[in-house]
Design an enzyme around this catalytic site. Structure first.
Site, short mmCIF file in Angstrom:
data_model
loop_
_atom_site.label_atom_id
_atom_site.label_comp_id
_atom_site.label_asym_id
_atom_site.label_seq_id
_atom_site.Cartn_x
_atom_site.Cartn_y
_atom_site.Cartn_z
N ASP A 158 0.81 -1.21 0.00
CA ASP A 158 0.00 0.00 0.00
C ASP A 158 0.85 1.27 0.00
OD1 ASP A 158 -2.88 1.29 0.85
OD2 ASP A 158 -1.23 2.26 1.90
N ALA A 190 -5.14 2.39 -0.33
CA ALA A 190 -5.04 1.61 -1.58
C ALA A 190 -5.50 0.18 -1.33
CB ALA A 190 -3.62 1.64 -2.12
N ASP A 191 -5.09 -0.41 -0.21
CA ASP A 191 -5.56 -1.75 0.16
C ASP A 191 -7.07 -1.76 0.37
OD1 ASP A 191 -3.25 -3.32 0.14
OD2 ASP A 191 -2.72 -2.83 2.19
N LEU A 192 -7.57 -0.81 1.14
CA LEU A 192 -8.99 -0.81 1.50
C LEU A 192 -9.87 -0.59 0.28
CD1 LEU A 192 -8.71 1.22 4.81
CD2 LEU A 192 -9.09 -1.23 4.58
N GLY A 195 -9.89 -3.70 -1.81
CA GLY A 195 -10.78 -4.70 -1.23
C GLY A 195 -12.24 -4.42 -1.55
#
Length: 418
Positions: A158, A190-192, A195
């Protein structure tokens, strides 16, 4: 705070009841996706490495505390992304472990993984191989840079993607002010976002599968998501050819829309249109501002922000924060306090919306988690399982897959499962 559901209460119907998900992901982007699916009713089977499990189990402190106040083995980071799942510990580097994954993959609707490009093919667990066994299977791969392109072999994190994808160039204080320079966002956005985009893609693929019987492959990349979530700033660049810079707590396209200092602290003023600006000016004791052609329209306020913002800052410093917030809220001018997390979770609106949930956990009776923000009237989110212990459901899930006790015992003896 949302109370624990009564064990005697029947669970309401859930949107994804009957959908089964095999979760081979770890850390955040994949688990955030599968937790959302699980919250909506999917049966999510979390596959973990025997012995260590998901990397985030060890990403502490802080850790969940037991009844004596001592740390358990469960890191808060892991707990925040893995409720409503069942954990099975399988060594997929072994031939027997790979056979178990193939067996499980024939019994599920969705598989989510975030291995490096090509890694699962080494084990015969790639999307093509698994979909030959289960043509209706939806395989969602989450990587840093996608399944193709010159960066596909790179590991994706991220933090690096926030930099590469432009977010850090527009986050932080202006370069010409003290403290200016690149700044990451405080959570792994960026990860969230990846997802959540993955969740949307899976729901779309499920609808297609239900209509046609055909599964498909979903290729999600953190960098793609980061570029997409630049939103209006990306559009600004594409329309003008000029890369926007950092603006601190100000907005690129709206004025006034930033943090200001009152006499005793800070507050946010977020004026969204010219009518709100006229109300704001009246409250600030400056009814002349909307009459000034330099400030009357938002476009002019943006062009002349260096003239207007210091005047607003001087006006707001004359009174306490609570006075400004009360007056602005009464006039329906968007504004807000800047809370720390203790203040956020104590906020009456956050509490009224049930944004925390208490869950029973095998190691603690005091587990509280951030609740899902999804409010559905007919098929509400339900909190069925606390984030599982490593391998908590291994034997249960293998029995469901048709293995007998002797087969399970043999796999345990060979350390294929735990």
């Amino acid at each position: 705070m949302q109370s624990k559901p009564s064990p005697a209460s029947p669970l309401p119907a859930m949107s994804l009841a009957g959908v089964r998900v095999l979760d081979l992901s770890r850390v955040l982007a994949g688990p955030w996706c599968t937790q959302t699916l699980a919250d909506l009713g999917a049966d999510v089977i979390k596959v973990e490495r025997p012995g260590s499990g998901d990397d985030t189990r060890a990403w502490g402190p802080p850790y969940l505390k037991d009844a004596t106040g001592a740390d358990t083995s469960e890191a808060a980071y892991y707990l925040g992304a893995n409720r409503n799942k069942r954990s099975i510990a399988i060594d997929i580097a072994s031939a027997a472990g790979q056979a178990l994954i193939r067996r499980l993959a024939t019994r599920v609707d969705v598989l989510v993984e975030n291995f490096k490009v090509g890694d699962l093919a080494r084990y015969g667990l790639d999307a093509k191989s698994l979909r030959e066994l289960n043509p209706g299977l939806i395989v969602c791969s989450i990587t840093g840079f996608g399944q193709d392109g010159p960066y596909k072999e790179r590991a994706g994190y991220d933090y690096a993607v926030q930099g590469l994808g432009g977010l850090m160039s527009v986050t932080g204080e202006r370069d010409d002010l003290p403290g200016g320079g690149p700044q990451k966002v405080g959570v792994a956005v960026a990860d969230l976002f990846t997802g959540l985009y993955a969740t949307v893609a899976i729901l779309a693929a499920l609808r297609h599968r239900d209509a046609t019987g055909e599964g498909q492959e979903i290729d999600m990349a953190l960098l793609d998501t980061q570029v997409a979530m630049l939103a209006n700033l990306g559009a600004n660049y594409l329309c003008t050819g000029r890369a926007p810079g950092r603006m601190g707590n100000a907005h690129q396209n709206i004025v006034p829309y930033q943090v200001f200092e009152a006499s005793d602290g800070h507050l946010i003023v977020a004026v969204g249109n010219d009518g709100q600006f006229a109300k704001f000016a009246e409250i600030a004791g400056r009814p002349d501002w909307p009459q000034d052609p330099r400030f009357a329209r938002n476009a002019e306020r943006v062009r002349n922000r260096e003239l207007l913002v210091p005047q607003i800052a001087a006006a707001l410093k004359t009174r306490p924060r609570k006075d400004w917030l009360a007056a602005l809220e009464a006039a329906k001018v968007p504004c807000g306090a800047i809370n720390n997390l203790a203040e956020t979770f104590a906020d009456p609106q956050v509490q009224a919306r049930g944004m925390t949930v208490a869950m029973d956990h095998p190691l603690s009776d005091s587990l509280r988690l951030v609740a899902s923000p999804i409010k559905l009237s007919a098929t509400p989110v339900a909190y069925r399982h606390a984030p599982p212990l490593l391998g908590q459901h291994t034997q249960e899930l293998l029995r469901e897959a048709g293995l007998d006790e002797a087969e399970i015992a043999a796999l345990a003896q060979q350390r294929v499962i735990a």
